[in-house]
Design a protein around this motif. Structure first.
Motif, short mmCIF file in Angstrom:
data_model
loop_
_atom_site.label_atom_id
_atom_site.label_comp_id
_atom_site.label_asym_id
_atom_site.label_seq_id
_atom_site.Cartn_x
_atom_site.Cartn_y
_atom_site.Cartn_z
N ASP A 1 -1.15 -4.31 -64.05
CA ASP A 1 -2.33 -3.31 -63.53
C ASP A 1 -2.66 -3.76 -61.95
O ASP A 1 -2.90 -4.99 -61.69
CB ASP A 1 -3.65 -3.37 -64.31
CG ASP A 1 -4.49 -2.19 -64.05
OD1 ASP A 1 -4.05 -1.43 -63.48
OD2 ASP A 1 -5.67 -2.40 -64.39
N ARG B 1 -1.57 11.57 -65.37
CA ARG B 1 -1.66 11.33 -63.74
C ARG B 1 -1.15 12.30 -62.95
O ARG B 1 -0.34 13.06 -63.41
CB ARG B 1 -1.10 9.98 -63.35
CG ARG B 1 -1.98 8.87 -63.79
CD ARG B 1 -1.72 7.48 -63.24
NE ARG B 1 -2.45 6.14 -63.85
CZ ARG B 1 -2.28 5.09 -63.22
NH1 ARG B 1 -1.72 4.68 -62.21
NH2 ARG B 1 -3.22 4.24 -63.91
N GLY C 1 -1.98 0.40 -57.67
CA GLY C 1 -2.94 1.62 -56.85
C GLY C 1 -3.77 0.91 -55.79
O GLY C 1 -3.79 1.27 -54.69
N ARG C 2 -4.72 -0.01 -56.46
CA ARG C 2 -5.70 -0.61 -55.59
C ARG C 2 -5.12 -1.39 -54.53
O ARG C 2 -5.59 -1.66 -53.36
CB ARG C 2 -6.63 -1.28 -56.35
CG ARG C 2 -7.87 -0.73 -57.16
CD ARG C 2 -8.44 -1.27 -58.16
NE ARG C 2 -7.52 -1.32 -59.30
CZ ARG C 2 -7.68 -2.19 -60.35
NH1 ARG C 2 -8.63 -3.03 -60.40
NH2 ARG C 2 -6.88 -2.32 -61.30
N ARG D 1 -0.38 5.42 -53.18
CA ARG D 1 -0.12 4.45 -54.43
C ARG D 1 1.23 4.32 -54.70
O ARG D 1 1.64 3.13 -55.48
CB ARG D 1 -0.84 5.44 -55.72
CG ARG D 1 -2.22 5.48 -55.51
CD ARG D 1 -2.72 6.57 -56.62
NE ARG D 1 -2.80 5.74 -57.91
CZ ARG D 1 -3.55 4.87 -58.37
NH1 ARG D 1 -4.64 4.26 -57.86
NH2 ARG D 1 -3.01 4.21 -59.76
C1 IPE Z 1 -0.54 -0.35 -62.86
O1 IPE Z 1 -1.30 0.14 -61.81
C2 IPE Z 1 0.58 0.49 -63.05
C3 IPE Z 1 0.54 1.71 -63.97
C4 IPE Z 1 -0.40 1.97 -64.64
C5 IPE Z 1 1.61 2.56 -63.93
P1 IPE Z 1 -2.34 1.27 -61.47
O2 IPE Z 1 -1.43 2.76 -61.22
O3 IPE Z 1 -3.08 1.50 -62.75
O4 IPE Z 1 -3.18 0.55 -60.17
P2 IPE Z 1 -4.78 0.68 -60.21
O5 IPE Z 1 -5.39 0.06 -61.56
O6 IPE Z 1 -5.21 2.11 -60.06
O7 IPE Z 1 -5.05 -0.31 -59.10
#
Ligand code: IPE
Ligand code: IPE
Ligand code: MG
Length: 234
Positions: A21, A72, A24-25, A34
């Protein structure tokens, strides 16, 4: 000497599960889309697997996409599907060379058909691997997996025990994870391996997944080596 004193706890987990996880951040902080975070995460994932298997870990189970992630935005999902395609196309020969068997769990009827085909082809191409198993969880949700196992058990028309039930899950035949790592600062399970994690040791890292280094994995392994697993006993 009592038996429990003569059998030391194994210092190395046999099976590590990772909730990858924070992609994205990680990207947002760098003013990147992202999708760039997911790309960086994929590179990190490949390196972490190499590292783990070279250290003697037998099974790596990686949460790449949850059933809930499927809602998403289309653009982000397309980027992720593109990365899965790239992964299956470019990594199979290396997995074969290293003796790693690939296994994909999750409801692949929820992802584009070509990904399903690539995933099944990858499993077939690597099925003789004896060194380790890489389990990719794609369109995976533990509740859905448990429910499908329950429904199959019910179809069988008679009560099943824990072992038999485990064999109806996506992770059939694999040992339960010894260590679960979640990167990205959150402290939750997010519908991952709910049945299998019953006695798994938990390790949370504040680092976003693309920043979680092989050295960070070593730190998690060191931490695991110091844990005392009691499984409810004294
Ligand atoms: C994890 O990173 C990858 C997936 C869920 C596909 P995120 O995409 O959830 O990243 P954040 O949590 O928004 O930072
Ligand atoms: C868990 O991360 C799923 C994966 C890493 C594939 P999420 O980002 O989907 O989890 P929540 O939404 O923070 O619980
Ligand atoms: Mg997340």
């Amino acid at each position: 000497m009592p038996k429990e004193l003569s059998t030391p706890q194994p210092a190395l987990p046999r099976h590590i599960a990772i909730i990858m996880d924070g992609n994205g951040r990680w990207a947002k902080k760098r003013l990147l889309p992202r999708s760039a975070g997911h790309g960086a995460g994929m590179k990190r994932m490949i390196s972490l697997c190499d590292h783990a298997f070279s250290r003697g870990i037998r099974v790596m189970t990686l949460f790449a996409l949850s059933t809930e992630n499927l809602s998403r935005p289309k653009e982000e999902l397309e980027a992720l599907f593109g990365l899965f395609r790239e992964y299956f196309r470019s990594n199979l020969s290396k997995l074969r060379e290293k003796g790693i068997a690939l296994r994909v769990i999750g409801d692949l009827s929820l992802v584009p058909e070509d990904i399903r085909t690539l995933a099944r082809g990858g499993e077939e191409a690597t099925k003789d691997g004896k060194t380790g198993t890489l389990v990719l969880a794609i369109a995976y949700g533990a509740r859905a997996d448990i429910l499908s196992a329950v429904n199959r058990a019910v179809e069988g028309g008679r009560p099943v025990g824990e072992e038999e039930f485990s064999a109806l899950l996506g992770t059939a035949g694999l040992p339960a994870p010894d260590l679960l790592i979640r990167t990205g600062k959150e402290k939750r399970i997010s519908n991952f391996l709910l049945w299998e994690l019953a006695y798994t040791e938990l390790y949370f890292s504040d680092k976003m997944f693309p920043a979680f280094t092989n050295r960070d994995l070593d730190r998690a392994l060191d931490d695991f080596a110091g844990r005392e697993r009691r499984f409810g006993k004294v």
